[in-house]
Design a protein around this motif. Structure first.
Motif, PDB file in Angstrom:
ATOM      1  N   TYR A 196       0.837  -1.200   0.000  1.00 10.99           N
ATOM      2  CA  TYR A 196       0.000   0.000   0.000  1.00 10.99           C
ATOM      3  C   TYR A 196       0.877   1.257   0.000  1.00 10.99           C
ATOM      4  N   SER A 209       1.550   3.843  -3.086  1.00 11.11           N
ATOM      5  CA  SER A 209       0.972   5.165  -2.814  1.00 11.11           C
ATOM      6  C   SER A 209       2.049   6.235  -2.786  1.00 11.11           C
ATOM      7  N   PHE A 265     -11.250   7.448  -2.197  1.00 15.04           N
ATOM      8  CA  PHE A 265     -10.927   6.214  -1.479  1.00 15.04           C
ATOM      9  C   PHE A 265     -10.851   6.462   0.027  1.00 15.04           C
ATOM     10  N   HIS A 275      -9.747   4.536   3.450  1.00 11.37           N
ATOM     11  CA  HIS A 275      -8.946   3.392   3.883  1.00 11.37           C
ATOM     12  C   HIS A 275      -9.563   2.653   5.065  1.00 11.37           C
ATOM     13  N   LYS A 324      -4.250   8.361   4.439  1.00 10.97           N
ATOM     14  CA  LYS A 324      -4.231   8.660   3.010  1.00 10.97           C
ATOM     15  C   LYS A 324      -2.884   8.351   2.375  1.00 10.97           C
ATOM     16  N   SER A 368      -1.114   5.864   2.478  1.00  6.06           N
ATOM     17  CA  SER A 368      -1.023   4.508   1.923  1.00  6.06           C
ATOM     18  C   SER A 368      -2.282   4.170   1.134  1.00  6.06           C
ATOM     19  N   SER A 369      -2.930   5.202   0.591  1.00  4.77           N
ATOM     20  CA  SER A 369      -4.246   4.992  -0.030  1.00  4.77           C
ATOM     21  C   SER A 369      -4.377   5.538  -1.446  1.00  4.77           C
ATOM     22  N   ALA A 409      -7.746  10.611  -1.966  1.00  2.00           N
ATOM     23  CA  ALA A 409      -7.603   9.722  -0.808  1.00  2.00           C
ATOM     24  C   ALA A 409      -7.661  10.586   0.437  1.00  2.00           C
ATOM     25  N   SER A 440      -7.524  11.018   4.827  1.00  4.69           N
ATOM     26  CA  SER A 440      -7.255  10.557   6.194  1.00  4.69           C
ATOM     27  C   SER A 440      -8.402  11.006   7.087  1.00  4.69           C
TER      28      SER A 440
END
Length: 275
Positions: A31, A35, A75, A77, A86, A88-89, A105, A107
């Motif tokens: 991830y 990302s 997205f 997570h 975010k 890693s998204s 993405a 958080s």
């Protein structure tokens, strides 16, 4: 076995998808690595760390597609509301841009500091901020697809089922391996941090809510996911009267969202079709 008949130890196992893989750290690295590469590859169209609130985790990343009026995929997570961000998204951002679709993405605050209702509201606030950015970024605020994985699927479902947001319209939600019935969660290890009350279970379980009006819903899970995660997806599809996508063949709970980075995958095609 139904969760009502399970002991605490059995519920802990049923709600531990990490027990189905040999190396969880491999998927977390995947991830993060894919990302990390997205802002570098898409530096000219990336807006990183956009604030949507006062907390340090009130941040989102937005990758524009260069296609005015194109849809936006957002997205959310997973991590059982206690981990990830975010950062890693954004692994699906390059594939979305190649398809002419904008991508974001987000958080949100985690359960170590915030109750679940507050986390749901964070997602709502992030979407409100994205709606305010629509004209400048060039996406169509009426063609937004909210994608959630695991606990993120719960958050996406909650926002859609409780009225969405004012500044944009959620055209569809794509829910991957989600948790939608909080009653078993309340009796498991997850609640050591989340501290879900009976009223939380009643108000924040998507399976207890009416399906979102005018929103197309996609529900799927990985073939190798735990029986409890599979049950939860099947239960939501049944309660909301939507078709359940076939399980993602050969995938587990953790690599299932990576299909969003593959334009040839069924998940990618069907998710974008929601817009």
């Amino acid at each position: 076995m139904h969760p009502r008949e399970m002991t605490r130890a059995e519920l802990d196992r049923a709600l531990s998808p990490s027990a189905t893989v040999e190396r969880l750290d491999h998927y977390l690295w995947l991830y993060a690595e894919q990302s990390r590469m997205a802002p570098e590859a898409l530096a000219d169209v990336a807006r990183i760390d956009v604030a949507y609130g006062p907390d340090e985790r009130h941040r989102l990343d937005l990758f524009t597609s260069g296609e005015p009026g194109a849809p936006l995929v957002v997205f959310v997570h997973g991590g059982f509301w206690q981990a990830l961000s975010k950062d890693s998204s954004s692994f699906a951002a390059p594939a979305c841009r190649e398809a002419g679709v904008h991508f974001a993405a987000i958080s949100y605050r985690l359960g170590q500091t915030t109750g679940l209702a507050g986390i749901v509201n964070d997602v709502r606030l992030a979407l409100e901020e994205l709606g305010e950015l629509a004209d400048d970024a060039g996406f169509d605020p009426g063609r937004v697809v909210l994608v959630g994985h695991s606990a993120g699927a719960h958050l996406a479902a909650m926002v859609a089922a409780t009225g969405g947001v004012d500044s944009l319209d959620i055209a569809g939600v794509s829910l991957i391996g989600g948790v939608f019935d909080l009653a078993p969660v309340q009796r498991s290890y997850v609640n050591d941090v989340m501290q879900l009350s009976d009223s939380d279970v009643a108000a924040l379980s998507p399976v207890r809510l009416e399906p979102p009006s005018g929103v197309r819903v996609l529900v799927t899970y990985a073939e190798l996911d735990t029986p409890e995660f599979q049950r939860q997806s099947e239960m939501l599809a049944d309660r909301w009267g939507t078709d359940l996508e076939p399980p993602q063949p050969g995938l587990n709970h953790f690599n299932s969202p990576m299909d969003l980075a593959d334009p040839a995958s069924r998940l990618f095609r069907h998710t974008l079709a929601l817009a």
